[in-house]
Structures are given as structure tokens and as C-alpha cells.
Design a protein around this motif. Structure first.
Motif, short mmCIF file in Angstrom:
data_model
loop_
_atom_site.label_atom_id
_atom_site.label_comp_id
_atom_site.label_asym_id
_atom_site.label_seq_id
_atom_site.Cartn_x
_atom_site.Cartn_y
_atom_site.Cartn_z
N MET A 187 0.56 -1.28 0.07
CA MET A 187 -0.76 -0.34 0.19
C MET A 187 0.91 1.55 0.01
O MET A 187 0.16 2.00 -0.81
N ASP A 188 1.81 1.12 1.09
CA ASP A 188 2.72 2.49 0.77
C ASP A 188 3.22 2.83 -0.73
O ASP A 188 3.71 3.47 -0.59
N GLY A 189 4.24 1.47 -1.02
CA GLY A 189 4.71 1.93 -2.41
C GLY A 189 3.61 1.87 -3.75
O GLY A 189 3.93 2.78 -4.17
N TYR A 190 2.20 1.06 -3.28
CA TYR A 190 2.01 1.93 -4.21
C TYR A 190 1.03 3.93 -4.14
O TYR A 190 0.94 4.11 -4.96
N PHE A 191 1.18 4.32 -3.14
CA PHE A 191 0.46 5.51 -2.89
C PHE A 191 1.93 6.41 -3.21
O PHE A 191 1.59 7.90 -3.29
N ASP A 192 2.92 5.64 -2.68
CA ASP A 192 4.32 6.20 -2.64
C ASP A 192 4.64 6.81 -4.22
O ASP A 192 5.43 7.90 -4.93
N SER A 193 4.11 5.67 -5.67
CA SER A 193 4.45 6.03 -6.65
C SER A 193 3.14 6.52 -6.86
O SER A 193 3.18 7.95 -7.75
N LEU A 194 1.60 6.93 -6.46
CA LEU A 194 1.34 8.06 -7.14
C LEU A 194 1.62 9.47 -6.51
O LEU A 194 1.32 10.41 -7.57
N ILE A 195 1.66 10.15 -5.69
CA ILE A 195 2.60 10.73 -5.01
C ILE A 195 3.35 11.29 -5.80
O ILE A 195 3.24 12.67 -6.45
N ALA A 196 4.56 10.41 -5.90
CA ALA A 196 5.29 11.04 -6.81
C ALA A 196 4.56 11.46 -8.31
O ALA A 196 5.21 12.95 -8.98
N ASP A 197 3.64 11.35 -9.00
CA ASP A 197 3.01 11.04 -10.35
C ASP A 197 2.59 12.45 -9.71
O ASP A 197 2.93 14.30 -10.89
N LYS A 198 1.65 12.85 -8.51
CA LYS A 198 0.89 13.72 -8.45
C LYS A 198 2.49 15.23 -7.80
O LYS A 198 1.54 16.64 -8.50
N GLN A 199 3.38 15.31 -7.22
CA GLN A 199 4.29 16.42 -7.57
C GLN A 199 5.13 15.95 -8.70
O GLN A 199 5.79 17.43 -9.27
N ARG A 200 4.93 15.80 -9.60
CA ARG A 200 5.85 15.84 -11.47
C ARG A 200 4.94 17.24 -12.00
O ARG A 200 4.99 17.67 -12.73
N ALA A 201 3.30 16.28 -11.81
CA ALA A 201 2.33 17.51 -12.42
C ALA A 201 2.12 18.31 -11.31
O ALA A 201 2.44 20.14 -12.19
#
Length: 414
Positions: A187-201
Motif C-alpha cells: 500500500m505504501d509503495g502504491y501511494f509513494d508512486s501515486l504521490i510522485a506522479d502528483k509531484q511531477r504534475a
């Protein structure tokens, strides 16, 4: 869980009612000594007055308990950033996410909730005029899941994957600590990736309008506002779980009450303005927490239920018991949507840890029930009640499935 009445949590019976042992606790009124599953001795607090005292008084510390005992349900304390914290950390974290769940924001969301409910019921009927359906996995849980996914900024297409992880994390006895830890890591890995995508945006000048983006763009130089990356991860998974696991399963139990009381369903179809009041009684009457409540460490000597409670002792406030307190609710074991005292329930907790999504959950239940009754003038259980499978090995009570027969016209046989 154990059958030994001196151990807590108590055995969970199938159904919407809390354990029968709560009645005995209310009858005595005094704190009741038990041994928690961690081996820690504790006192159960059942009376409404005493439960609100524990939940509303800083002398009862969740963080104090978390620091000296085994984590809740084999999950790490850090994965429960609101549940296990006290001020000032709890205050800072709650303040960060609260704007998304205010009454004003929920009012703005209501048209979208109505649209989602109707879309899901379109999928249930698939153009037919009569049929059968299983409502937990086609309506009550997907409705709550889609709402929280849109609010947080999670792709709904990932919901099946996330539900599988949450089923492990919210299990009381079906998985080993190693399996729980692995699910939390995924779960942490999933949100880590999602938050990285949002930071790039954000870095690209195209920030999304969602809660997770707002969390990662809080001022880094202000300690009263900044959230660490680890805190954002934990808040993301926590809000997802609280946002659909509790509301979706509460919703299913509310629907079951309507099926058990068809006269009420007819009354609400004729008078939909009474649905909000009926929802409050449903919340009071149904028992959602299979493990009773989160333990608190007593930090100063005090009195509960007329008995002295010493600093260093552990207490567990039972909101589901408090919702059946005859000192507050007349004939508390009777389901009565017209009762005048239904508003005093503690289904969402009380005090500093009161559910931050309470207004959103209320709106989802009101809108989801209204849409269901409006769509189906004929709605009934498709199996005998004793065939229903209950979530007795899960932290949150509810049904695994709710099979129904339905028709969109009253003259149609089902």
C-alpha cells in the motif's frame, strides 16, 4: 478473538447489533476489567456519559497507549497517523485534511454523489425491469470507494487492487503479522508512486485539484503546516480505508434494515425528507466496530462510572455500547427512526478523534438510500437472513454480500 468473557474483544455475533455482553456492562455502569488481545489489562467503559468523557478529555491518551503496547491489529503505529496520535501531532495532521470534509465542501459534492449513485444503479439494472443483484459489491462499497477515490485523486481503476490490500489490513484474525506488514508495504509503495506522479504534475505547472496534491504542496518551511512524506503516505492510505471501508459497510447494514422493515422503506419513498432522520437512527442502531474501540492510557487519576481510575491504567471507550445506553435512549434496543433522541449517538465518535468524514458519510448514506428507494419500488432479500455472511473476522462489521430481488415497477413480480 476468544470465547473467554474476561478477554476482549468479545466474540462477534452475526448481525447489526453489538455483543450481548455490552448489555451487562451498561447494567452495572462501572468500568469492567478485561484482558486485551495484547495481554494488557484494561477497563471497558460503556455508559454514554463516561464514553464521551474519555473521548473528550486529554487525560486519556491514545498515543500513550500506542507507545507502550502492541500495535493495533498487527499494523504499525505509524500507519495510523490520526487514530494513534494526540495533540499536537494529531491536531496538525487533522487540520491538514479537514478542509476536504467540511459541511460546506460536502454540500458542494452532493450533486456528484447523486450522479454516482444513479450511475451505479444503472449498471445494476442494465436496462432490465426486474432482476436480482448483490448490492455490497455492486453498489454500497463501490459508491463509497468511488467517492473517496475522486476526492483523494486515486484512479478508480485501481480500486480492486486497493481493496485486496485493505481486506488484509482490516482483518482481525485472518492473516499473520507478516502478511499484514507485506500488505502495508505494498500500500505504501502504491501511494509513494501515486504521490510522485502528483509531484511531477505540480512541478510541471499542472497540479491536480485533489486532496493528495494539496497535502504535498503545504508550506515546507512552516512546522505547523508541513507534513513529512511518511505522514502523507499514512494519511492517504488511512483516508482511503476510512472513506470506503466504514461507509460502504455501514451503508449495506442500513439497506438491510430497510429490507427488514419494508413499511419504513415505503414511508421513506413517500417522504424522502425523512431519510436524514432515519439515517441517524440507523447509525445509532448498527454496530460497526467489531473490536470495540481504541485503548487509551489514563494519564491522571480520575473517576469513571462512579469508580476511581488510576493513572497508568488503560481504558477502552465502547461507542456501540453507549449508543444503547437507556439513560440516553428510550428503549435503546428498539429500532425507531421516529425517536426524538436519535441525534445523541456516537457512531462517528466524539471529541478530538471524532470521524473527520462524518458529514461526507452522512451525505453518502442519505443520497445512496434515496437513490435506491427511488429506483426500486420493489426491493427484498433474495436469501433467508440466516444465510447472510457477516464480516466477523474484520475490524469493521458488515456483510460480505447482500443479495436482493428488485423491480422498477410495483406491479411487476420479483
Amino acid at each position: 478473538m476468544t470465547d473467554d468473557p474476561a478477554r476482549f474483544p468479545f466474540p462477534v455475533d452475526p448481525g447489526v447489533r453489538p455483543p450481548a455482553a455490552y448489555d451487562r456492562l451498561l447494567a452495572t455502569g462501572a468500568p469492567h476489567p478485561v484482558q486485551l488481545s495484547s495481554g494488557q489489562p484494561a477497563l471497558l467503559i460503556a455508559r454514554h456519559e463516561d464514553v464521551t468523557a474519555v473521548l473528550g478529555d486529554d487525560r486519556f491518551s491514545r498515543a500513550g497507549y500506542a507507545a507502550r503496547a502492541r500495535p493495533l491489529l498487527a499494523r504499525e503505529t505509524d500507519s495510523l497517523p490520526l487514530v494513534t496520535a494526540d495533540a499536537p501531532h494529531h491536531t496538525r495532521r487533522r487540520r491538514a485534511v479537514m478542509p476536504a470534509f467540511t459541511a460546506r465542501r460536502v454540500r458542494q459534492l452532493r450533486p456528484r454523489l447523486e450522479q454516482l449513485a444513479d450511475q451505479l444503479l444503472d449498471e445494476v439494472t442494465a436496462g432490465a425491469e426486474t432482476g436480482t443483484a448483490e448490492l455490497v459489491n455492486t453498489y454500497t462499497v463501490p459508491f463509497a470507494m468511488q467517492v473517496i477515490c475522486e476526492l483523494l485523486g486515486i484512479p478508480f481503476t485501481d480500486s480492486a487492487l486497493l481493496r485486496g490490500e485493505v481486506d488484509v489490513l482490516m482483518s482481525t484474525s485472518g492473516h499473520t503479522p507478516e502478511e499484514v506488514a507485506a500488505a502495508q508495504a505494498r500500500m505504501d509503495g502504491y501511494f509513494d508512486s501515486l504521490i510522485a506522479d502528483k509531484q511531477r504534475a505540480v512541478d510541471g505547472g499542472e497540479p491536480a485539484d485533489d486532496v493528495l496534491t494539496k497535502l504535498i504542496t503545504r508550506p515546507a518551511d512552516d512546522p505547523d503546516q508541513h507534513l513529512s512524506h511518511k505522514e502523507v503516505l499514512a494519511l492517504a492510505s488511512g483516508m482511503l480505508m476510512a472513506g470506503y471501508e466504514t461507509t460502504g459497510n455501514s451503508f449495506a447494514m442500513c439497506v438491510l434494515l430497510l429490507l427488514q422493515h419494508p413499511h419504513l422503506a415505503d414511508q421513506l419513498r413517500a417522504r424522502p425528507d425523512r431519510i436524514p432522520g432515519a439515517v441517524e437512527e440507523m447509525l445509532r442502531f448498527t454496530s460497526l466496530n467489531n473490536t470495540g474501540g481504541y485503548p487509551h492510557l489514563v494519564t491522571e487519576d480520575t473517576v469513571l462510572g462512579g469508580c476511581p481510575v488510576r493513572a497508568g491504567q488503560v481504558v477502552v471507550a465502547l461507542t456501540d455500547a453507549a449508543n444503547r445506553d437507556p439513560a440516553v435512549f428510550k428503549d435503546p434496543d428498539t429500532f425507531d427512526p421516529a425517536r426524538p433522541d436519535r441525534g445523541g449517538h456516537l457512531a462517528f465518535g466524539h471529541g478530538r478523534h471524532m470521524c473527520l468524514g462524518a458529514e461526507l458519510a452522512r451525505a453518502e448514506l442519505q443520497i445512496g438510500i434515496a437513490a435506491l428507494l427511488r429506483r426500486f419500488p420493489v426491493l427484498e432479500l433474495a436469501v433467508a437472513e440466516d444465510e447472510l455472511a457477516w464480516r466477523q473476522t474484520m475490524f469493521i462489521n458488515g456483510l460480505w454480500q447482500l443479495p436482493v430481488r428488485w423491480a422498477i415497477r410495483t406491479e411487476q413480480p420479483v
